[in-house]
Design an enzyme around this catalytic site. Structure first.
Site, PDB file in Angstrom:
ATOM      1  N   ARG A 335      20.687 135.235 -59.863  1.00 18.41           N
ATOM      2  CA  ARG A 335      19.680 134.938 -60.732  1.00 18.41           C
ATOM      3  C   ARG A 335      20.198 134.013 -61.925  1.00 18.41           C
ATOM      4  NH1 ARG A 335      18.344 136.924 -57.275  1.00 18.41           N
ATOM      5  NH2 ARG A 335      16.928 138.732 -56.983  1.00 18.41           N
ATOM      6  N   ARG A 345      22.815 133.628 -68.212  1.00 17.05           N
ATOM      7  CA  ARG A 345      22.918 134.861 -67.223  1.00 17.05           C
ATOM      8  C   ARG A 345      23.751 134.498 -66.063  1.00 17.05           C
ATOM      9  NH1 ARG A 345      17.171 137.501 -64.610  1.00 17.05           N
ATOM     10  NH2 ARG A 345      18.052 139.168 -64.056  1.00 17.05           N
ATOM     11  N   ARG A 351      21.764 145.082 -58.960  1.00 16.50           N
ATOM     12  CA  ARG A 351      20.822 145.362 -58.171  1.00 16.50           C
ATOM     13  C   ARG A 351      20.024 144.451 -57.256  1.00 16.50           C
ATOM     14  NH1 ARG A 351      16.879 145.129 -62.869  1.00 16.50           N
ATOM     15  NH2 ARG A 351      17.233 147.752 -63.306  1.00 16.50           N
ATOM     16  N   ASP A 352      20.114 143.221 -58.221  1.00 17.67           N
ATOM     17  CA  ASP A 352      19.499 141.838 -57.623  1.00 17.67           C
ATOM     18  C   ASP A 352      20.416 141.339 -56.237  1.00 17.67           C
ATOM     19  OD1 ASP A 352      17.866 141.813 -59.546  1.00 17.67           O
ATOM     20  OD2 ASP A 352      19.113 140.452 -60.896  1.00 17.67           O
ATOM     21  N   TRP A 472      14.488 149.860 -62.027  1.00 17.65           N
ATOM     22  CA  TRP A 472      14.305 148.484 -61.474  1.00 17.65           C
ATOM     23  C   TRP A 472      13.349 147.704 -62.503  1.00 17.65           C
ATOM     24  CZ3 TRP A 472       9.512 146.273 -60.778  1.00 17.65           C
ATOM     25  CH2 TRP A 472       9.535 145.038 -60.105  1.00 17.65           C
ATOM     26  N   ASP A 474      13.152 146.514 -65.827  1.00 15.18           N
ATOM     27  CA  ASP A 474      14.068 146.433 -67.054  1.00 15.18           C
ATOM     28  C   ASP A 474      13.268 146.775 -68.295  1.00 15.18           C
ATOM     29  OD1 ASP A 474      16.299 145.619 -65.754  1.00 15.18           O
ATOM     30  OD2 ASP A 474      15.768 143.616 -65.362  1.00 15.18           O
ATOM     31  N   LYS A 617       4.303 139.057 -67.315  1.00 16.41           N
ATOM     32  CA  LYS A 617       5.428 139.675 -66.894  1.00 16.41           C
ATOM     33  C   LYS A 617       5.191 141.212 -66.473  1.00 16.41           C
ATOM     34  CE  LYS A 617       9.288 138.535 -67.630  1.00 16.41           C
ATOM     35  NZ  LYS A 617      10.420 137.929 -66.914  1.00 16.41           N
ATOM     36  N   GLN A 671       8.423 134.614 -59.600  1.00 12.61           N
ATOM     37  CA  GLN A 671       8.701 136.144 -60.099  1.00 12.61           C
ATOM     38  C   GLN A 671       7.385 136.884 -60.404  1.00 12.61           C
ATOM     39  OE1 GLN A 671       9.515 136.635 -64.230  1.00 12.61           O
ATOM     40  NE2 GLN A 671      11.558 137.601 -63.818  1.00 12.61           N
TER      41      GLN A 671
END
Length: 784
Positions: A335, A345, A351-352, A472, A474, A617, A671
């Site tokens: 990511r 980042r 997890r990704d 998952w 966040d 989001k 996303q």
């Protein structure tokens, strides 16, 4: 309104209107070097790390948008008029300027026509190389001779992205630019003892150059109005300190119909050695073509691992071209590098990246094994995991801060490792020793057991997994005694995966205690987590229910319903009722919102999800990653019509004719899509490319709807398709063999197999057996 079309034969997306609602980008490079380029040639590049290896600069969230980039300027020296080989940055009126961008697999091309001059620009990164080729062809389509100047321009970054953005009092005094023999030399000396190098080389004689951005652009100007282009020559500036750039000018007189070719090579390495070597080499067009064909061959081989022909052109486009291409991109860069992530980042999200392997493993194989090892090294000895890891900087001895631990990270190993072994048959991998992040080492199988033990040691008052910092999602922060049903269902799925793997290894006894635990936890789920028509999302620290009829604000969440099905935690009747509730409350024409209703007031006990405006989001937005799990769940239930309806609802290719609303690329998953409770932008997508949607979107369509799935000892073919489909075909490469699969649906059912024939022989177990490498198996499946 549409801005482009899919050209599946060439594996390209063709943008014929450059005035796109957002920057529509492509990724260049395969190993180590990554270049991101928009439909107007903006973007940046880096080597190994988007944070500490940034080579070409990009300004995020800037005005004007989409700057800077890899720019080619053309100037009519007889009139002083100038334009760019891409619509931006000069931005000539589109009634006089025509531009077509083709984003392909690992390359982008740009064709433009203005005032009788045609330009063709092809930009790509050769396989496993750390430089870009900008092949430029300029053709005089007018009826008179033309005196032209061509300028190539790139703005160099100071390698460390955060220093480049913030520490101007230091970083602006580090560059040491030079120029020699058609090559701009970019050098810096960064403390301590780091001297990265780059270059911009021209294969044609350079008539003028600049290495100082401020000199090339001029005072109070931008990339759309460079003073050097306007006046018709560069100044020969040498930046010693300041803001470095590479700018070179070539002059040419073209007769009517004549074409001029020049290649610019922009890359990382010593200018006087590699830069000049490549300058000389790529003067030969055949050498450029050789490298370009290498890129085409590379991607054709990757995408050729799985090809399908279905009644849906949208499915064919995404499965055969764009979805696997995006899967490899997310596999490569997690990511960390996009037009949404500035690069701070960095490294791998635990997890990704585990999930990214699921959609790419059949294409990446050995690279997947190496990546899983990198992730295992980010697991603590107690079984939990670091949330993010930078493999370039990994050293054993990381401090285990339990308050920073997420309740789901470690559990994704129980999906990624079995997936890798199913694809490769590499059973010996489970006995390989891998270090833990803090101390000690264990076999891969011991890492999996530690992951299960960590979750078992972190249960809340209802016997479900503690939410810890987050799961998952966040932004659901169930601290203290808060419990996550999502992580609980993932845990139960992980136990089942561990059972299947242990049985295949002949070590079934390892799974027995976990199966007993699974049975007891499923009983608790049935008693405590079923809310009448759907499953709860969790329990708060105070004991209140999250995602139930009694809950304040939001009463239903997507992930509890889908993962109850995926984890097989309850009865079929409850699974169907939960998914029906999802359709009733959460599904929209643009996808499924993550929760409903949206939170309107901040609630510290629930977490950051309550801070976003409604519909954005995690707060009732359409999180596309979570939508893929709904497709998987419906397919597992055998409801092919519902699965396909959900799949198409958020599919980017299905938004091509609604691009003004959708805004993001129609060829890459985003996303999230703005949800139904947003007052203005329902249906608008954001944050494309680097998302877990890519991997799970691919898994949902190929392994669950088309039903072609690698298994430990063969290839499963168990489709769940729309009843209206007459059938479909798939070509799948698996462990060196080719499986040509033909599925027919004479009774127009969604699920169920009437006959399963391999090379003319009926197979009772409804699974294609393993074949020898190089062998072709013909698999005929009749549904009914």
């Amino acid at each position: 309104m549409r801005y482009g079309t899919f050209d599946d034969a060439q594996r390209e997306y063709v943008i014929d209107n450059p005035d796109t609602p957002m920057s529509w980008v492509n990724y260049l490079g395969t190993s180590g070097y990554c270049g991101i380029i928009s439909n107007n040639a903006a973007g940046y590049a880096f080597k190994d790390s988007a944070k500490s290896g940034r080579f070409l600069r990009f300004r995020f969230n800037s005005v004007p948008t989409d700057r800077p980039g890899r720019y080619i300027y053309l100037r009519d020296d007889s009139t002083g008029d100038y334009w760019s080989a891409t619509w931006q940055p000069v931005g000539k009126p589109l009634d006089k300027y025509r531009s077509v961008c083709r984003h392909g697999m690992g390359y982008s091309t740009f064709e433009s026509h203005y005032d009788g001059i045609r330009s063709d620009l092809r930009i790509f990164v050769p396989i496993d190389k750390h430089f870009e080729i900008w092949e430029t062809m300029v053709t005089n389509e007018s009826d008179r001779p033309r005196e032209l100047s061509i300028f190539a321009y790139a703005e160099f970054c100071f390698w460390d992205m955060m220093q480049d953005l913030t520490n101007f009092q230091y970083i602006l005094y580090t560059c040491r630019m030079d120029y020699s023999d058609d090559v701009v030399d970019y050098s810096t000396l960064l403390w301590p003892s780091r001297e990265p190098k780059g270059f911009l080389a021209s294969t044609q004689p350079v008539t003028s150059f600049d290495t100082d951005r401020d000199v090339f652009l001029g005072r109070y100007r931008d990339e759309g109005r460079p003073i050097a282009v306007e006046k018709g020559n560069c100044s020969g500036s040498i930046a010693q300190g300041g803001t470095p750039c590479g700018a070179v000018q070539n002059r040419v007189t073209l007769q009517p119909g004549e074409t001029y070719r020049v290649c610019y090579v922009c890359g990382i390495g010593d200018a006087k050695q590699l830069g000049m070597e490549l300058r000389d080499r790529f003067r030969d067009p055949a050498e450029v073509e050789k490298e370009f064909e290498g890129v085409r061959t590379y991607w054709n081989a990757h995408l050729g691992k799985f090809q399908c022909e279905t009644p849906s052109p949208l499915v064919n486009t995404m499965v055969n071209v764009w979805n696997p291409y995006q899967c490899v991109t997310t596999f490569n860069w997690s990511r960390s590098a996009s037009f949404n992530e500035a690069g701070g980042r960095d490294g791998l999200g635990f997890r990704d990246s585990n999930q990214d392997t699921l959609g790419a493993v059949h294409m990446t194989l050995g690279r997947t094994r190496a990546k899983i090892v990198e992730l295992l090294r980010a697991q603590y000895a107690n079984g939990g995991a670091m949330h993010s890891v930078q493999p370039l900087e990994w050293r054993q001895g990381a401090h285990n801060i339990e308050s920073e631990t997420y309740s789901d990270d470690h559990l994704w190993l129980l999906l990624s490792i079995p997936s890798y072994i199913r694809e490769t048959g590499d059973f010996a991998f489970v006995d390989e020793l891998v270090e833990f992040a803090d101390e000690g080492e264990g076999t891969v199988l011991e890492h999996l057991i530690r992951a299960l033990e960590f979750s078992n040691n972190h249960l809340g008052p209802h016997g479900f997994l503690l939410g810890l910092r987050a799961d998952w999602n966040d932004c659901i922060n169930l601290r203290g005694k808060g419990e996550s049903l999502f992580s609980t269902f993932l845990f139960l799925k992980g136990i089942e995966e561990f059972r299947l793997l242990s049985d295949r290894l002949g070590r079934g006894a390892l799974a027995e205690p976990w199966l007993q635990f699974r049975e007891e936890m499923c009983r608790r789920v049935a008693e405590l987590a079923w809310d009448g028509d759907w499953y709860l999302r969790g329990f708060l620290d105070s004991g209140k229910k999250l995602g139930g009829r009694e809950s304040e604000q939001s009463f239903i969440f997507i992930n509890s319903q889908t993962w109850a099905v995926i984890g097989e935690v309850g009865t079929r009747e409850r699974a169907i009722r939960a998914m029906d509730s999802l359709h009733e409350h959460l599904a929209t024409p643009h996808g499924i919102v993550i929760n409903y209703p949206a939170f309107r007031h901040e609630d510290i006990e629930i977490g950051a999800i309550t801070s976003f405006p409604p519909g954005l989001k995690e707060n009732s937005g359409i999180f596309c990653h979570a939508n893929t799990w709904a497709v998987v769940a419906e397919a597992m239930l055998g409801r092919g019509d519902e699965a396909m309806k959900l799949y198409l609802s958020f599919l980017p290719a299905a938004k091509n004719d609604q691009a003004d609303l959708y805004t993001m690329e129609p060829y890459a998953y985003s996303q999230f899509i703005t949800g139904k409770e947003h007052p203005y932008h329902f249906g608008r997508a954001r944050n494309s490319w680097l998302t877990g949607t890519a991997s799970w979107g691919y898994v949902s369509i190929t392994q669950y709807i088309l039903g072609v799935k690698a298994d430990y000892d063969g290839l499963i073919v168990s489709p769940t398709i729309p009843a209206a489909w007459d059938g479909f075909s798939v070509r799948r490469e698996f462990r060196g063999a080719i499986y040509e699969i033909d599925v027919t649906n004479p009774d127009h059912v969604c699920h169920g197999i009437k006959s399963f024939i391999v090379n003319g022989v009926e197979v009772a177990e409804k699974r294609a057996p393993l074949a020898q490498p190089g062998q072709t198996l013909k698999v005929q499946v009749v549904l009914g």
